[in-house]
Design a protein around this motif. Structure first.
Motif, PDB file in Angstrom:
ATOM      1  N   SER A   2       0.882  -1.280   0.007  1.00 18.72           N
ATOM      2  CA  SER A   2       0.044   0.061  -0.107  1.00 18.72           C
ATOM      3  C   SER A   2       0.824   1.231   0.104  1.00 18.72           C
ATOM      4  CB  SER A   2      -0.999   0.250   1.336  1.00 18.72           C
ATOM      5  OG  SER A   2      -1.555   1.307   1.429  1.00 18.72           O
ATOM      6  N   ALA A   3       0.357   2.455  -0.568  1.00 15.37           N
ATOM      7  CA  ALA A   3       1.015   3.553  -0.892  1.00 15.37           C
ATOM      8  C   ALA A   3       0.879   4.415   0.558  1.00 15.37           C
ATOM      9  CB  ALA A   3       0.626   4.418  -1.703  1.00 15.37           C
ATOM     10  N   SER A   4       0.249   3.943   1.577  1.00 14.51           N
ATOM     11  CA  SER A   4      -0.147   4.556   2.598  1.00 14.51           C
ATOM     12  C   SER A   4       1.106   4.274   3.846  1.00 14.51           C
ATOM     13  CB  SER A   4      -1.418   4.101   3.429  1.00 14.51           C
ATOM     14  OG  SER A   4      -1.446   2.616   3.654  1.00 14.51           O
ATOM     15  N   SER A   5       1.877   3.377   3.398  1.00 12.68           N
ATOM     16  CA  SER A   5       3.087   2.827   4.214  1.00 12.68           C
ATOM     17  C   SER A   5       4.131   3.864   4.113  1.00 12.68           C
ATOM     18  CB  SER A   5       3.463   1.473   3.982  1.00 12.68           C
ATOM     19  OG  SER A   5       4.833   1.283   4.678  1.00 12.68           O
ATOM     20  N   SER A   6       4.711   4.502   5.244  1.00 13.58           N
ATOM     21  CA  SER A   6       5.723   5.092   5.051  1.00 13.58           C
ATOM     22  C   SER A   6       6.808   4.804   4.447  1.00 13.58           C
ATOM     23  CB  SER A   6       6.178   6.012   6.596  1.00 13.58           C
ATOM     24  OG  SER A   6       6.569   4.948   7.285  1.00 13.58           O
ATOM     25  N   SER A   7       7.205   3.604   4.465  1.00 12.81           N
ATOM     26  CA  SER A   7       8.181   2.800   4.080  1.00 12.81           C
ATOM     27  C   SER A   7       8.284   2.793   2.319  1.00 12.81           C
ATOM     28  CB  SER A   7       8.347   1.362   4.471  1.00 12.81           C
ATOM     29  OG  SER A   7       7.227   0.574   3.871  1.00 12.81           O
ATOM     30  N   ASP A   8       6.915   2.760   1.812  1.00 16.32           N
ATOM     31  CA  ASP A   8       6.950   3.015   0.530  1.00 16.32           C
ATOM     32  C   ASP A   8       7.464   4.396  -0.210  1.00 16.32           C
ATOM     33  OD1 ASP A   8       3.690   1.197   0.402  1.00 16.32           O
ATOM     34  OD2 ASP A   8       5.676   0.488   0.457  1.00 16.32           O
ATOM     35  N   ILE A   9       7.449   5.264   0.358  1.00 13.50           N
ATOM     36  CA  ILE A   9       7.677   6.701   0.146  1.00 13.50           C
ATOM     37  C   ILE A   9       9.072   6.703  -0.597  1.00 13.50           C
ATOM     38  CG2 ILE A   9       7.716   9.030   0.749  1.00 13.50           C
ATOM     39  CD1 ILE A   9       5.692   8.401   2.767  1.00 13.50           C
ATOM     40  N   SER A  10       9.112   7.047  -1.745  1.00 15.96           N
ATOM     41  CA  SER A  10      10.503   7.175  -2.368  1.00 15.96           C
ATOM     42  C   SER A  10      11.272   8.076  -1.973  1.00 15.96           C
ATOM     43  CB  SER A  10      10.267   6.862  -3.942  1.00 15.96           C
ATOM     44  OG  SER A  10       9.544   8.169  -4.356  1.00 15.96           O
ATOM     45  N   PRO A  11      12.680   7.950  -1.681  1.00 18.38           N
ATOM     46  CA  PRO A  11      13.483   9.018  -1.535  1.00 18.38           C
ATOM     47  C   PRO A  11      14.059   9.849  -2.590  1.00 18.38           C
ATOM     48  CG  PRO A  11      14.604   6.991  -1.465  1.00 18.38           C
ATOM     49  CD  PRO A  11      13.162   6.762  -1.908  1.00 18.38           C
ATOM     50  N   LEU A  12      14.347  11.120  -2.380  1.00 19.48           N
ATOM     51  CA  LEU A  12      14.892  11.502  -3.668  1.00 19.48           C
ATOM     52  C   LEU A  12      15.947  10.751  -4.310  1.00 19.48           C
ATOM     53  CD1 LEU A  12      15.169  15.395  -2.020  1.00 19.48           C
ATOM     54  CD2 LEU A  12      13.560  14.643  -3.473  1.00 19.48           C
ATOM     55  N   SER A  13      16.064  11.181  -5.576  1.00 21.99           N
ATOM     56  CA  SER A  13      17.055  10.563  -6.451  1.00 21.99           C
ATOM     57  C   SER A  13      18.362  11.046  -6.218  1.00 21.99           C
ATOM     58  CB  SER A  13      16.662  10.781  -7.927  1.00 21.99           C
ATOM     59  OG  SER A  13      17.225  12.045  -8.416  1.00 21.99           O
ATOM     60  N   PRO A  14      19.426  10.532  -6.652  1.00 15.46           N
ATOM     61  CA  PRO A  14      20.851  11.171  -6.559  1.00 15.46           C
ATOM     62  C   PRO A  14      20.983  12.577  -6.844  1.00 15.46           C
ATOM     63  CG  PRO A  14      21.043   8.880  -7.186  1.00 15.46           C
ATOM     64  CD  PRO A  14      19.713   9.145  -7.308  1.00 15.46           C
ATOM     65  N   LEU A  15      19.912  12.860  -7.928  1.00 19.00           N
ATOM     66  CA  LEU A  15      20.173  14.286  -8.680  1.00 19.00           C
ATOM     67  C   LEU A  15      19.130  15.035  -7.600  1.00 19.00           C
ATOM     68  CD1 LEU A  15      19.991  13.361 -12.366  1.00 19.00           C
ATOM     69  CD2 LEU A  15      21.990  14.206 -11.038  1.00 19.00           C
ATOM     70  N   GLY A  16      18.701  14.775  -6.908  1.00 16.49           N
ATOM     71  CA  GLY A  16      17.645  15.560  -5.728  1.00 16.49           C
ATOM     72  C   GLY A  16      16.282  15.678  -6.301  1.00 16.49           C
ATOM     73  N   ASP A  17      16.014  14.651  -7.392  1.00 20.13           N
ATOM     74  CA  ASP A  17      14.577  14.625  -7.700  1.00 20.13           C
ATOM     75  C   ASP A  17      13.710  13.852  -7.386  1.00 20.13           C
ATOM     76  OD1 ASP A  17      15.885  16.092  -9.913  1.00 20.13           O
ATOM     77  OD2 ASP A  17      16.129  14.579 -11.332  1.00 20.13           O
ATOM     78  N   ARG A  18      12.442  14.260  -7.121  1.00 24.33           N
ATOM     79  CA  ARG A  18      11.335  13.109  -6.640  1.00 24.33           C
ATOM     80  C   ARG A  18      10.586  12.361  -7.700  1.00 24.33           C
ATOM     81  NH1 ARG A  18       7.594  13.459  -2.240  1.00 24.33           N
ATOM     82  NH2 ARG A  18       6.673  11.359  -2.288  1.00 24.33           N
ATOM     83  N   HIS A  19      10.951  11.107  -7.413  1.00 18.56           N
ATOM     84  CA  HIS A  19      10.299   9.990  -8.118  1.00 18.56           C
ATOM     85  C   HIS A  19       9.239   9.659  -7.451  1.00 18.56           C
ATOM     86  CE1 HIS A  19      14.373   9.581 -10.696  1.00 18.56           C
ATOM     87  NE2 HIS A  19      13.630  10.878 -10.767  1.00 18.56           N
ATOM     88  N   PHE A  20       8.231   8.555  -7.915  1.00 19.86           N
ATOM     89  CA  PHE A  20       7.047   7.990  -7.472  1.00 19.86           C
ATOM     90  C   PHE A  20       6.655   6.673  -7.153  1.00 19.86           C
ATOM     91  CE2 PHE A  20       6.427  12.384  -9.123  1.00 19.86           C
ATOM     92  CZ  PHE A  20       5.952  13.121  -7.853  1.00 19.86           C
ATOM     93  N   ASP A  21       8.148   5.925  -7.102  1.00 15.24           N
ATOM     94  CA  ASP A  21       7.655   4.670  -6.875  1.00 15.24           C
ATOM     95  C   ASP A  21       7.145   4.608  -5.316  1.00 15.24           C
ATOM     96  OD1 ASP A  21       8.625   2.609  -8.706  1.00 15.24           O
ATOM     97  OD2 ASP A  21      10.620   3.486  -8.433  1.00 15.24           O
ATOM     98  N   GLY A  22       6.006   3.622  -5.169  1.00 10.44           N
ATOM     99  CA  GLY A  22       5.243   3.509  -3.901  1.00 10.44           C
ATOM    100  C   GLY A  22       4.383   4.481  -3.763  1.00 10.44           C
ATOM    101  N   LEU A  23       3.829   5.206  -4.960  1.00  8.95           N
ATOM    102  CA  LEU A  23       2.789   6.151  -4.761  1.00  8.95           C
ATOM    103  C   LEU A  23       1.789   6.019  -5.909  1.00  8.95           C
ATOM    104  CD1 LEU A  23       4.802   9.573  -3.496  1.00  8.95           C
ATOM    105  CD2 LEU A  23       3.278   8.006  -2.392  1.00  8.95           C
ATOM    106  N   ALA A  24       1.860   5.091  -6.551  1.00  7.25           N
ATOM    107  CA  ALA A  24       1.011   4.935  -7.823  1.00  7.25           C
ATOM    108  C   ALA A  24      -0.602   4.712  -7.268  1.00  7.25           C
ATOM    109  CB  ALA A  24       1.281   3.675  -8.450  1.00  7.25           C
TER     110      ALA A  24
END
Length: 271
Positions: A2-24
């Motif tokens: 589930s995307a509601s789990s805090s462990s699913d929240i993707s960190p920032l990429s090495p470039l500092g960008d926000r990607h969205f694995d875990g948030l579909a």
């Protein structure tokens, strides 16, 4: 998972960008399954045929997410390449686009000159730049992918609208301190790099792109006291959004700003 789990929240990429694995799931339910998502898609459905030169050309959909825009172009006879960095979003898009003439590639925007160099007669990049640490460089990369005479359909999260929305909600200290951008490290979907119209004007000029059209997407909705209007209220609101999305001064209030940018041909540059 589930995307509601805090462990699913993707960190920032090495470039500092926000990607969205875990948030579909959050994107599917909190954005597109709501009235605000409906308004966004309906406005795009009306605006894009007016703004773009749609001739069944090849389309590069950058940061295509769950595949809504890729499907829109494919259904109108375009051959689409959808580029998306998040594996989970790409898997959802693959399911949704089964049977459609869409190629899917997992890649970041920064890697597109290598992964999908084109040149492309139409590049679509909606609601991506505001999630990048360096949106100015991202626009330079996008411009490099567009063929001479081609178009870039760009939609960005409007920093000025974010400011006004926070004032309406009473977040006055936040606005006075200019704490508008998100951190990218929480589940809340506040962009890390909200942009202004002045930003896009300046960066388009830097990259020899001509601004052919601009419109606001959701110019009224985000300021309503009623958070998720339905029925007759929603019908009237959608009519108002259509009526004023390209009119001064209302387009400037849009939660998103939608641009059509064109790369001049060599002949136009020489003239």
């Amino acid at each position: 998972m589930s995307a509601s789990s805090s462990s699913d929240i993707s960190p920032l990429s090495p470039l500092g960008d926000r990607h969205f694995d875990g948030l579909a799931d959050k994107f599917a339910t909190s954005l597109y399954a709501t009235s605000r998502g409906e308004i966004r898609l309906r406005l795009l459905n009306a605006l894009l045929p007016r703004q773009l030169d749609l001739r069944g050309q090849r389309v590069l959909d950058v940061g295509g997410g769950l595949g809504q825009m890729a499907a829109w172009f494919a259904e109108r006879g375009h051959r689409v390449t959808l580029a998306e960095p998040a594996a989970e979003m790409l898997a959802r898009a693959r399911e949704a686009l089964e049977g459609q003439p869409v190629e899917l590639i997992q890649t970041t925007l920064q890697a597109l000159p290598e992964k999908a160099p084109g040149p492309w007669s139409l590049v679509v990049c909606h609601a991506v730049l505001e999630w990048l640490a360096d949106p100015r460089e991202a626009l330079r990369i996008l411009a490099s992918l567009v063929a001479p005479g081609g178009q870039l359909s760009l939609m960005v999260f409007n920093r000025d609208a974010l400011r006004l929305s926070n004032i309406v909600k009473g977040n006055l200290d936040k606005v006075l301190d200019d704490r508008l951008a998100g951190t990218g490290k929480r589940q809340r979907l506040t962009p890390i790099s909200p942009l202004t119209h002045a930003d896009i004007e300046a960066w388009a000029t830097e990259n020899d792109l001509v601004m052919e059209a601009v419109a606001g997407v959701r110019v009224f909705y985000d300021y309503l006291r009623e958070r998720d209007p339905q029925g007759d209220t929603l019908t009237k609101l959608i009519e108002l959004e259509h009526r004023y999305c390209e009119a001064e001064p209302y387009w400037r209030l849009g939660r998103y700003l939608l641009y059509t940018l064109r790369k001049p041909t060599i002949q136009e540059k020489d003239s």
